[in-house]
Write a protein that holds these residues in place. Structure first.
Motif, PDB file in Angstrom:
ATOM      1  N   GLN A  63      19.867 -48.554  31.708  1.00  0.00           N
ATOM      2  CA  GLN A  63      20.714 -49.748  31.711  1.00  0.00           C
ATOM      3  C   GLN A  63      22.082 -49.522  31.076  1.00  0.00           C
ATOM      4  N   GLN A  66      24.124 -46.928  33.197  1.00  0.00           N
ATOM      5  CA  GLN A  66      24.587 -47.591  34.415  1.00  0.00           C
ATOM      6  C   GLN A  66      25.820 -48.454  34.165  1.00  0.00           C
ATOM      7  N   VAL A  67      25.771 -49.185  33.057  1.00  0.00           N
ATOM      8  CA  VAL A  67      26.887 -50.083  32.755  1.00  0.00           C
ATOM      9  C   VAL A  67      28.155 -49.273  32.465  1.00  0.00           C
ATOM     10  N   ARG A  70      29.466 -48.107  35.765  1.00  0.00           N
ATOM     11  CA  ARG A  70      30.062 -49.221  36.501  1.00  0.00           C
ATOM     12  C   ARG A  70      31.443 -49.546  35.935  1.00  0.00           C
ATOM     13  N   ASP A 238      25.980 -58.955  39.008  1.00  0.00           N
ATOM     14  CA  ASP A 238      26.073 -57.489  39.005  1.00  0.00           C
ATOM     15  C   ASP A 238      27.334 -57.009  38.300  1.00  0.00           C
ATOM     16  N   SER A 240      28.179 -56.953  34.816  1.00  0.00           N
ATOM     17  CA  SER A 240      28.261 -56.625  33.388  1.00  0.00           C
ATOM     18  C   SER A 240      29.056 -55.360  33.188  1.00  0.00           C
TER      19      SER A 240
ATOM     20  N   LYS B 212      18.074 -60.961  41.644  1.00  0.00           N
ATOM     21  CA  LYS B 212      19.515 -60.817  41.382  1.00  0.00           C
ATOM     22  C   LYS B 212      20.428 -60.990  42.595  1.00  0.00           C
ATOM     23  N   ASN B 354      18.567 -58.110  28.685  1.00  0.00           N
ATOM     24  CA  ASN B 354      19.795 -57.316  28.801  1.00  0.00           C
ATOM     25  C   ASN B 354      19.689 -56.297  29.926  1.00  0.00           C
ATOM     26  N   ALA B 355      18.478 -55.725  30.082  1.00  0.00           N
ATOM     27  CA  ALA B 355      18.290 -54.736  31.149  1.00  0.00           C
ATOM     28  C   ALA B 355      18.457 -55.403  32.517  1.00  0.00           C
ATOM     29  N   LYS B 357      20.327 -57.992  33.193  1.00  0.00           N
ATOM     30  CA  LYS B 357      21.754 -58.268  33.419  1.00  0.00           C
ATOM     31  C   LYS B 357      22.541 -56.997  33.727  1.00  0.00           C
ATOM     32  N   ALA B 358      22.108 -55.877  33.130  1.00  0.00           N
ATOM     33  CA  ALA B 358      22.851 -54.632  33.332  1.00  0.00           C
ATOM     34  C   ALA B 358      22.517 -53.971  34.656  1.00  0.00           C
ATOM     35  N   ALA B 359      21.353 -54.319  35.224  1.00  0.00           N
ATOM     36  CA  ALA B 359      20.897 -53.636  36.443  1.00  0.00           C
ATOM     37  C   ALA B 359      21.876 -53.847  37.594  1.00  0.00           C
ATOM     38  N   ASN B 360      21.871 -52.895  38.506  1.00  0.00           N
ATOM     39  CA  ASN B 360      22.771 -53.003  39.664  1.00  0.00           C
ATOM     40  C   ASN B 360      22.257 -54.012  40.676  1.00  0.00           C
TER      41      ASN B 360
END
Lengths: 289, 360
Positions: A63, A66-67, A70, A238, A240, B212, B354-355, B357-360
């Motif tokens: 997570q 990935q952020v 991004r 998507d 964040s 999502k 949080n995971a 929200k962070a996921a694609n």
């Protein structure tokens, strides 16, 4: 008091406020944050410690990784897009606008949005891009769309649009300055030697403006990488970015150690980019001497 | 025309409050609350002019309010430094954390008029009783129901499944709060929502990530959800029972609340006194106001929430309102899944959210 002593006193008087400022508001907070990044989370808050678990978490857990990716992607996109708009604009202002007065007015017009609150400008994009917003209403009215689309707002597209719009002035300014400094006789010499406008641009103008381009893109990239207002206002599920995650670690998650570690990682990335861009700029200088 | 203007005023008001909220979030506030003032860290609607103005006039205490969007904001704001807030209004799942972290001080209930009128269920709850002391004054309670636009959603939704229905793609919203996990867990058939195992949490995470692509935006404040509905961005979401729906009704946006067959969560908010407050006099004046007709019917009228003080509610509400707000039937509260303190599991829940929200 000897003149030398006096000079030293004056120097201290002049330089100590900014140095103190830097120490108090930059060095000390970074040091504190660095210390926190080794602390351990313990319900309901956290305790002092020295361990690398927080950093491990950032690189092991998908997570966070990935952020960060991004964020870098969006920052790169915004950097390039701002350049695409800013360069032609700066070029036009410097080389095409004849009257100094008109040039100043246009330049001011580009910079003027910076006087308007960032929040306000980001918020405005919501009304433009929304499902019942200006753009959708227009496209439906013209007949291009049957019904409003959700595609404009609350996704990465709207974030890139908003951030590009907001940071364009930061890219225009250094490029404008760089272009303005190019001696006109160099351009004329190139033309006298038989190069057309396109090759003059490629061989003379663009290389000379490179420091401005790099500075502009670095600005935009770094500002975007640290932004969390755009994800909050116009970003979707998507959207964040690192700054939003850091904010939530210091906020609702109450995990300051992890937030600090994330901040440190971002700081390292940004400093690396700044020093690379700095080196590239200087490399350019040597070539031309 | 008057309509139009009202709308503009409303919109700009909500815009300004959003900007202000962000401003507050950005800047750690500097300075200390002054005497003759009482500074609240509370929920939208809990410092409404309709009862705050008369209170200020009568007591001479000025009220300042900062709003939270989630119960998890209380600890975050208080941990960032004291001396700013005098009173906080956390829900029943968060009160214990405030007590254990040492953020609040005990309440002298002999100074609270009409304490006996509070539903015993609330007055005696473990959430505000610890070490033989009382740490909070119950204020209001209600549910976390779901809500939909009646003009856009043709078949009235009855289940949480409707929030995972692709036909509402891009029109769905969920509260940006760990309660999203409670929602997903219920959909998965895990009804022990406050005691989920790691496996159940992982399942809830996949369920939320699956949703999502259908989600328009996770709403962070009451004002934001109202804007999302009013601007046609969202048709179905969860909500704070009674509040956002009444704000939308004022704007003539047709919405209706429903309790899904999978059940809904319940909550109860209490006023707590921040440790070390220097405004004790104003603090107690405020607590007494909140526990009186002005405060109890104030919150019922503004937010559409149920009142925590039965005796006061009976006095200031019409019999119909008393019934509509389930004041005569606290057993209704038992049918809701009353929020519980997650204790050590709080972190695991937050990490899952949080995971997501962070996921694609």
């Amino acid at each position: 008091m000897t003149p030398r002593k006096r000079r030293r006193l004056i120097a201290i008087a002049v330089f100590s406020p900014p140095l103190l400022w830097t120490l108090l508001f930059m060095i000390v907070p970074y040091a504190i944050m660095f210390t926190y990044s080794f602390y351990t989370r313990q319900y309901p808050t956290f305790v002092p410690d020295f361990q690398f678990g927080n950093y491990a978490t950032i690189f092991m857990k998908e997570q966070y990784f990935q952020v960060i990716l991004r964020t870098l992607k969006i920052a790169t996109l915004v950097g390039f897009l701002s350049l695409m708009f800013a360069y032609p604009l700066a070029f036009f202002l410097v080389f095409k606008v004849e009257s100094q007065k008109v040039r100043t007015i246009l330049y001011t017009a580009v910079i003027a949005p910076l006087w308007v609150s960032y929040l306000l400008r980001a918020y405005t994009w919501k009304t433009i891009l929304g499902s019942e917003g200006v753009l959708n209403s227009f496209l439906v009215w013209v007949g291009i769309l049957d019904q409003p689309t959700d595609l404009f707002l609350y996704n990465q597209f709207s974030m890139v649009v908003t951030l590009t719009y907001i940071f364009i002035p930061f890219t225009v300014m250094p490029i404008y300055t760089a272009l303005e400094k190019i001696p006109r006789n160099l351009v004329e010499a190139s033309q006298d030697l038989g190069l057309g406008p396109v090759r003059t641009f490629i061989k003379v103008i663009f290389p000379l403006s490179l420091p401005g381009v790099l500075a502009g893109m670095t600005f935009t990239f770094c500002l975007t990488a640290g932004d969390f207002i755009a994800p909050f206002l116009v970003g979707g599920p998507d959207g964040s970015m690192v700054a939003s995650v850091i904010q939530s670690q210091f906020g609702s998650s109450l995990n300051w150690p992890l937030g600090s570690a994330l901040s440190m990682v971002m700081l390292a990335i940004i400093l690396t980019i700044i020093s690379i861009s700095d080196r590239l700029e200087r490399a350019g200088h040597i070539d031309l001497d | 025309m008057i309509f139009f203007r009202k709308n503009i005023v409303k919109k700009s008001a909500s815009f300004i409050s959003t900007v202000a909220a962000i401003g507050v979030a950005l800047m750690p506030m500097v300075g200390f609350a002054n005497a003759g003032e009482v500074s609240l860290l509370t929920w939208e609607g809990y410092a409404d002019d309709s009862f705050i103005k008369p209170f200020e006039k009568a007591s001479g205490c000025k009220v300042l309010a900062t709003y939270v969007g989630s119960n998890d904001d209380f600890a975050a704001k208080l941990a960032a430094g004291g001396g700013i807030y005098d009173i906080i209004t956390p829900s029943i799942d968060t009160t214990k954390i405030m007590i254990r972290a040492g953020f609040v001080e005990p309440i002298d209930i002999t100074k609270i008029n009409g304490w006996e009128g509070i539903y015993p269920k609330f007055a005696e709850t473990g959430g505000i009783n610890e070490d033989g002391k009382v740490w909070g004054v119950p204020y209001a309670w209600g549910s976390i129901p779901f809500m939909y636009r009646t003009d856009k959603v043709s078949t009235p939704p009855t289940s949480l499944k409707d929030l995972w229905d692709p036909q509402y793609k891009g029109k769905i919203s969920l509260w940006d709060d760990k309660s999203a996990i409670y929602v997903a867990a219920r959909l998965n058939g895990d009804n022990n929502i406050y005691k989920l195992s790691d496996d159940q949490l992982q399942k809830a995470k996949s369920t939320l990530i699956e949703q999502k692509p259908l989600v328009r935006k996770y709403w962070a404040t009451a004002g934001e959800l109202v804007d999302l509905y009013a601007n046609g961005e969202v048709w179905i979401s969860n909500t704070w029972g009674g509040y956002q729906s009444s704000l939308l009704a004022e704007q003539n946006i047709p919405v209706k609340e429903f309790i899904p067959i999978e059940g809904a969560e319940g909550w109860m908010d209490s006023h707590m006194v921040v440790k070390g407050t220097s405004n004790t006099e104003c603090v107690y004046k405020f607590l007494n106001m909140a526990n009186s007709d002005l405060g109890q019917c104030g919150v019922a009228n503004v937010n559409g929430y149920s009142a925590a003080n039965e005796a006061v509610a009976k006095k200031c509400m019409s019999p119909e309102q008393f019934k509509t707000l389930h004041q005569d039937d606290v057993g209704y509260m038992d049918s809701l899944m009353l929020w519980e303190n997650l204790e050590e599991r709080q972190e695991a829940y937050m990490e899952i959210w949080n995971a997501v929200k962070a996921a694609n």
